[in-house]
Structures are given as C-alpha cells and as structure tokens.
Design a protein around this motif. Structure first.
Motif, mmCIF file in Angstrom:
data_model
loop_
_atom_site.group_PDB
_atom_site.id
_atom_site.type_symbol
_atom_site.label_atom_id
_atom_site.label_comp_id
_atom_site.label_asym_id
_atom_site.label_seq_id
_atom_site.Cartn_x
_atom_site.Cartn_y
_atom_site.Cartn_z
ATOM 1 N N ALA A 177 -43.113 -7.445 -7.506
ATOM 2 C CA ALA A 177 -41.687 -7.157 -7.691
ATOM 3 C C ALA A 177 -40.833 -8.386 -7.371
ATOM 4 C CB ALA A 177 -41.277 -5.980 -6.809
ATOM 5 N N MET A 178 -41.230 -9.126 -6.346
ATOM 6 C CA MET A 178 -40.493 -10.340 -5.978
ATOM 7 C C MET A 178 -40.621 -11.408 -7.063
ATOM 8 S SD MET A 178 -41.516 -10.564 -1.940
ATOM 9 C CE MET A 178 -41.224 -9.198 -0.824
ATOM 10 N N VAL A 179 -41.810 -11.579 -7.609
ATOM 11 C CA VAL A 179 -42.007 -12.558 -8.681
ATOM 12 C C VAL A 179 -41.196 -12.157 -9.911
ATOM 13 C CG1 VAL A 179 -43.689 -13.517 -10.306
ATOM 14 C CG2 VAL A 179 -44.265 -13.342 -7.881
ATOM 15 N N ASP A 180 -41.222 -10.875 -10.265
ATOM 16 C CA ASP A 180 -40.457 -10.402 -11.417
ATOM 17 C C ASP A 180 -38.962 -10.634 -11.219
ATOM 18 O OD1 ASP A 180 -42.724 -9.591 -12.741
ATOM 19 O OD2 ASP A 180 -42.561 -7.485 -12.138
ATOM 20 N N ALA A 181 -38.481 -10.362 -10.000
ATOM 21 C CA ALA A 181 -37.066 -10.580 -9.701
ATOM 22 C C ALA A 181 -36.722 -12.061 -9.802
ATOM 23 C CB ALA A 181 -36.741 -10.057 -8.305
ATOM 24 N N ALA A 182 -37.619 -12.910 -9.304
ATOM 25 C CA ALA A 182 -37.373 -14.348 -9.359
ATOM 26 C C ALA A 182 -37.362 -14.852 -10.798
ATOM 27 C CB ALA A 182 -38.455 -15.091 -8.565
ATOM 28 N N ILE A 183 -38.281 -14.368 -11.624
ATOM 29 C CA ILE A 183 -38.308 -14.766 -13.033
ATOM 30 C C ILE A 183 -36.978 -14.431 -13.689
ATOM 31 C CG2 ILE A 183 -39.313 -14.214 -15.283
ATOM 32 C CD1 ILE A 183 -42.021 -13.948 -13.877
ATOM 33 N N ASP A 184 -36.489 -13.226 -13.453
ATOM 34 C CA ASP A 184 -35.241 -12.789 -14.074
ATOM 35 C C ASP A 184 -34.057 -13.634 -13.599
ATOM 36 O OD1 ASP A 184 -33.607 -10.894 -15.618
ATOM 37 O OD2 ASP A 184 -32.855 -10.279 -13.654
ATOM 38 N N LEU A 185 -33.950 -13.833 -12.291
ATOM 39 C CA LEU A 185 -32.799 -14.561 -11.756
ATOM 40 C C LEU A 185 -32.885 -16.059 -12.037
ATOM 41 C CD1 LEU A 185 -32.258 -12.710 -8.361
ATOM 42 C CD2 LEU A 185 -30.862 -12.556 -10.430
ATOM 43 N N PHE A 186 -34.067 -16.645 -11.934
ATOM 44 C CA PHE A 186 -34.215 -18.063 -12.251
ATOM 45 C C PHE A 186 -33.833 -18.327 -13.707
ATOM 46 C CE2 PHE A 186 -37.757 -18.867 -8.884
ATOM 47 C CZ PHE A 186 -36.784 -18.948 -7.898
ATOM 48 N N ALA A 187 -34.259 -17.432 -14.594
ATOM 49 C CA ALA A 187 -33.956 -17.608 -16.013
ATOM 50 C C ALA A 187 -32.458 -17.487 -16.281
ATOM 51 C CB ALA A 187 -34.728 -16.578 -16.844
ATOM 52 N N ARG A 188 -31.796 -16.612 -15.531
ATOM 53 C CA ARG A 188 -30.367 -16.394 -15.743
ATOM 54 C C ARG A 188 -29.506 -17.461 -15.060
ATOM 55 N NH1 ARG A 188 -28.958 -10.955 -17.068
ATOM 56 N NH2 ARG A 188 -30.771 -9.592 -17.264
ATOM 57 N N SER A 227 -42.087 -20.058 1.302
ATOM 58 C CA SER A 227 -40.831 -20.780 1.081
ATOM 59 C C SER A 227 -40.357 -20.486 -0.336
ATOM 60 C CB SER A 227 -41.043 -22.295 1.245
ATOM 61 O OG SER A 227 -41.923 -22.771 0.237
ATOM 62 N N LYS A 228 -39.151 -20.954 -0.641
ATOM 63 C CA LYS A 228 -38.648 -20.804 -2.005
ATOM 64 C C LYS A 228 -39.512 -21.598 -2.974
ATOM 65 C CE LYS A 228 -34.491 -21.374 -4.853
ATOM 66 N NZ LYS A 228 -33.081 -21.838 -4.881
ATOM 67 N N ASP A 229 -39.960 -22.787 -2.569
ATOM 68 C CA ASP A 229 -40.847 -23.578 -3.429
ATOM 69 C C ASP A 229 -42.149 -22.823 -3.713
ATOM 70 O OD1 ASP A 229 -39.108 -25.708 -3.676
ATOM 71 O OD2 ASP A 229 -39.926 -26.780 -1.944
ATOM 72 N N GLY A 230 -42.640 -22.109 -2.704
ATOM 73 C CA GLY A 230 -43.838 -21.306 -2.909
ATOM 74 C C GLY A 230 -43.613 -20.198 -3.916
ATOM 75 N N LEU A 231 -42.431 -19.615 -3.898
ATOM 76 C CA LEU A 231 -42.081 -18.576 -4.868
ATOM 77 C C LEU A 231 -41.974 -19.169 -6.268
ATOM 78 C CD1 LEU A 231 -41.226 -15.720 -5.635
ATOM 79 C CD2 LEU A 231 -38.891 -16.298 -4.913
ATOM 80 N N VAL A 232 -41.353 -20.339 -6.377
ATOM 81 C CA VAL A 232 -41.252 -21.007 -7.688
ATOM 82 C C VAL A 232 -42.643 -21.263 -8.242
ATOM 83 C CG1 VAL A 232 -40.507 -23.090 -8.886
ATOM 84 C CG2 VAL A 232 -39.014 -22.052 -7.168
ATOM 85 N N ARG A 233 -43.542 -21.725 -7.401
ATOM 86 C CA ARG A 233 -44.925 -21.972 -7.836
ATOM 87 C C ARG A 233 -45.569 -20.672 -8.325
ATOM 88 N NH1 ARG A 233 -46.345 -23.951 -3.502
ATOM 89 N NH2 ARG A 233 -45.892 -26.127 -3.966
ATOM 90 N N ALA A 234 -45.313 -19.569 -7.615
ATOM 91 C CA ALA A 234 -45.863 -18.280 -8.024
ATOM 92 C C ALA A 234 -45.311 -17.839 -9.376
ATOM 93 C CB ALA A 234 -45.555 -17.221 -6.958
ATOM 94 N N VAL A 235 -44.047 -18.136 -9.620
ATOM 95 C CA VAL A 235 -43.431 -17.810 -10.918
ATOM 96 C C VAL A 235 -44.110 -18.595 -12.036
ATOM 97 C CG1 VAL A 235 -41.337 -18.132 -12.299
ATOM 98 C CG2 VAL A 235 -41.195 -17.080 -10.032
ATOM 99 N N ALA A 283 -39.265 -10.869 4.349
ATOM 100 C CA ALA A 283 -40.467 -10.374 3.680
ATOM 101 C C ALA A 283 -40.867 -11.317 2.550
ATOM 102 C CB ALA A 283 -40.228 -8.972 3.129
ATOM 103 N N LEU A 284 -39.881 -11.833 1.829
ATOM 104 C CA LEU A 284 -40.180 -12.764 0.742
ATOM 105 C C LEU A 284 -40.832 -14.039 1.287
ATOM 106 C CD1 LEU A 284 -37.969 -13.451 -2.323
ATOM 107 C CD2 LEU A 284 -38.918 -15.381 -1.063
ATOM 108 N N ILE A 285 -40.266 -14.564 2.351
ATOM 109 C CA ILE A 285 -40.843 -15.770 2.967
ATOM 110 C C ILE A 285 -42.242 -15.480 3.502
ATOM 111 C CG2 ILE A 285 -40.585 -17.450 4.822
ATOM 112 C CD1 ILE A 285 -38.657 -17.821 2.450
ATOM 113 N N HIS A 286 -42.447 -14.268 4.009
ATOM 114 C CA HIS A 286 -43.780 -13.887 4.499
ATOM 115 C C HIS A 286 -44.810 -13.974 3.379
ATOM 116 C CE1 HIS A 286 -47.014 -11.644 6.430
ATOM 117 N NE2 HIS A 286 -47.048 -10.849 5.369
ATOM 118 N N HIS A 287 -44.438 -13.541 2.182
ATOM 119 C CA HIS A 287 -45.378 -13.520 1.055
ATOM 120 C C HIS A 287 -45.589 -14.900 0.438
ATOM 121 C CE1 HIS A 287 -46.376 -9.287 0.390
ATOM 122 N NE2 HIS A 287 -45.157 -9.001 0.819
ATOM 123 N N PHE A 288 -44.535 -15.729 0.399
ATOM 124 C CA PHE A 288 -44.629 -16.977 -0.367
ATOM 125 C C PHE A 288 -44.466 -18.237 0.473
ATOM 126 C CE2 PHE A 288 -43.123 -13.628 -3.209
ATOM 127 C CZ PHE A 288 -44.101 -13.687 -4.196
#
Length: 204
Positions: free
Chosen positions: A18-29, A57-65, A50-55
């Motif tokens: 759900a976090m990756v999907d949300a990031a894809i949507d918001l990053f694209a917009r 950092s923000k860079d980690g989330l970008v990599r996951a996207v 919770a997001l930081i726990h999973h990824f």
C-alpha cells in the motif's frame, strides 16, 4: 502460533504494498522532491514512522518504487523468472512494453528518467542502483545476443557487448524523446522500426 505469525507477515506485506502504491501515485503527480513521507504515509493509511520502519528512508522507498516498476513490467509481459528468450521473443517484449508504457505508464517512465538524471554522479543517493540496473540490462542483452550467435539465428562475428550497449542506448533515448514530445514521437512505432531493422541487420 504459526498461523498468527503468517497473518502478521501477510499484513506487513500488504502494508508495504500500500505504501509503494501510494508513493507511485504521489511521485507521478507531484514528483519525488515535492512529495513528503508524511503525505505518502497518509495516503497509505499508515504513519510516517511505519513507512520508515519498512523502507529505512525516503530514498529506500524511491528504490522500492523503481523495483516495483520493473517487477510490473516483467509481470505484464509474462516473463518467467530466469527466462532465456529467443531474439524474436525479446524484441517482441520490448515492443509490447513500449505500447504499455505509452498507454498507461507515462508518469512512471518520466519519474524513472528524471531520477536517472538526478543520480548521474557517484555518491548520489540512487547512483549505484541505476548503474547496477544498467549493467544488469546490458548483461541480459549481451547474453541474448550470445545465444543468438550460438544457435545460428544471427550471423557470426558480432560483438554481443557492443550490441547490448547499442540496444540499451536506444531504449533510454527513445523514452527520453517520447517524454519530451509525445505528440510527434510514436514510442511504439520507433521501437518496432528499430527492432525490425536490427533483426534484419543481424540475420545470417
């Protein structure tokens, strides 16, 4: 206990998705720089911690996207893990993927291109990820051309490494031209023209 543990793990996977999907949507917009961790967490129904726990950092989330974008491409093309396609199959995959990108994934393609440009310098957050991804792509392409030489579907004496770099350069350049001027650049058309021409050039 095993059942409880399995349910907890499943919920963790679902929250991460759900976090990756949300990031894809918001990053694209809004772009990566214009999107904060808090906004992504809120969209996903989670907390920033919770997001930081999973990824991490923000860079980690970008990599996951970015990794998710690659996974979806393989999934929609029905490419099995460890596949060793023929030359014709691989070229068909590239053309079909261009069609999907042009139809529904323009924002993700733009995000990918922008992030590549922002991470050209060694030491930048995602430089190693993009460098290694590029190397992996060229290795797969080189292996593809090597197999084609071995099975006689292309003429001997070709340099698979050079062909791999040429093909990778086309793929990157074609997407950039299309993103800059999608009204005049037909992404599918130039993919079909390039790969049909390349196939003809390589035939015995």
């Amino acid at each position: 206990m095993t059942g409880v543990k399995g349910q907890v793990q499943k919920r963790g996977v679902e929250r991460r998705r759900a976090m990756v999907d949300a990031a894809i949507d918001l990053f694209a917009r809004q772009g990566v720089r214009g999107t904060g961790v808090a906004a992504i967490a809120e969209r996903a129904g989670a907390t920033p911690s919770a997001l930081i726990h999973h990824f991490g950092s923000k860079d980690g989330l970008v990599r996951a996207v970015l990794e998710e974008a690659d996974r979806r491409a393989l999934q929609r093309l029905s490419v099995p893990a460890g596949a060793e396609p023929t030359l014709d199959q691989a070229f068909d995959w590239f053309i079909r993927d261009a069609g999907h990108t042009a139809a529904t994934e323009g924002q993700l393609a733009a995000l990918h291109t922008t992030l590549t440009a922002e991470n050209l310098q060694p030491g930048s957050a995602l430089h190693t990820w993009f460098r290694d991804r590029g190397r992996a792509l060229r290795t797969h392409l080189s292996d593809l051309f090597t197999r084609a030489v071995a099975d006689g579907s292309v003429r001997p004496g070709l340099d698979p490494v050079v062909l791999a770099a040429e093909t990778a350069a086309f793929l990157e350049g074609a997407h950039l031209l299309w993103l800059l001027d999608s009204e005049q650049v037909d992404l599918v058309g130039i993919h079909r023209s390039y790969f049909e021409g390349l196939a003809a050039r390589l035939r015995p």
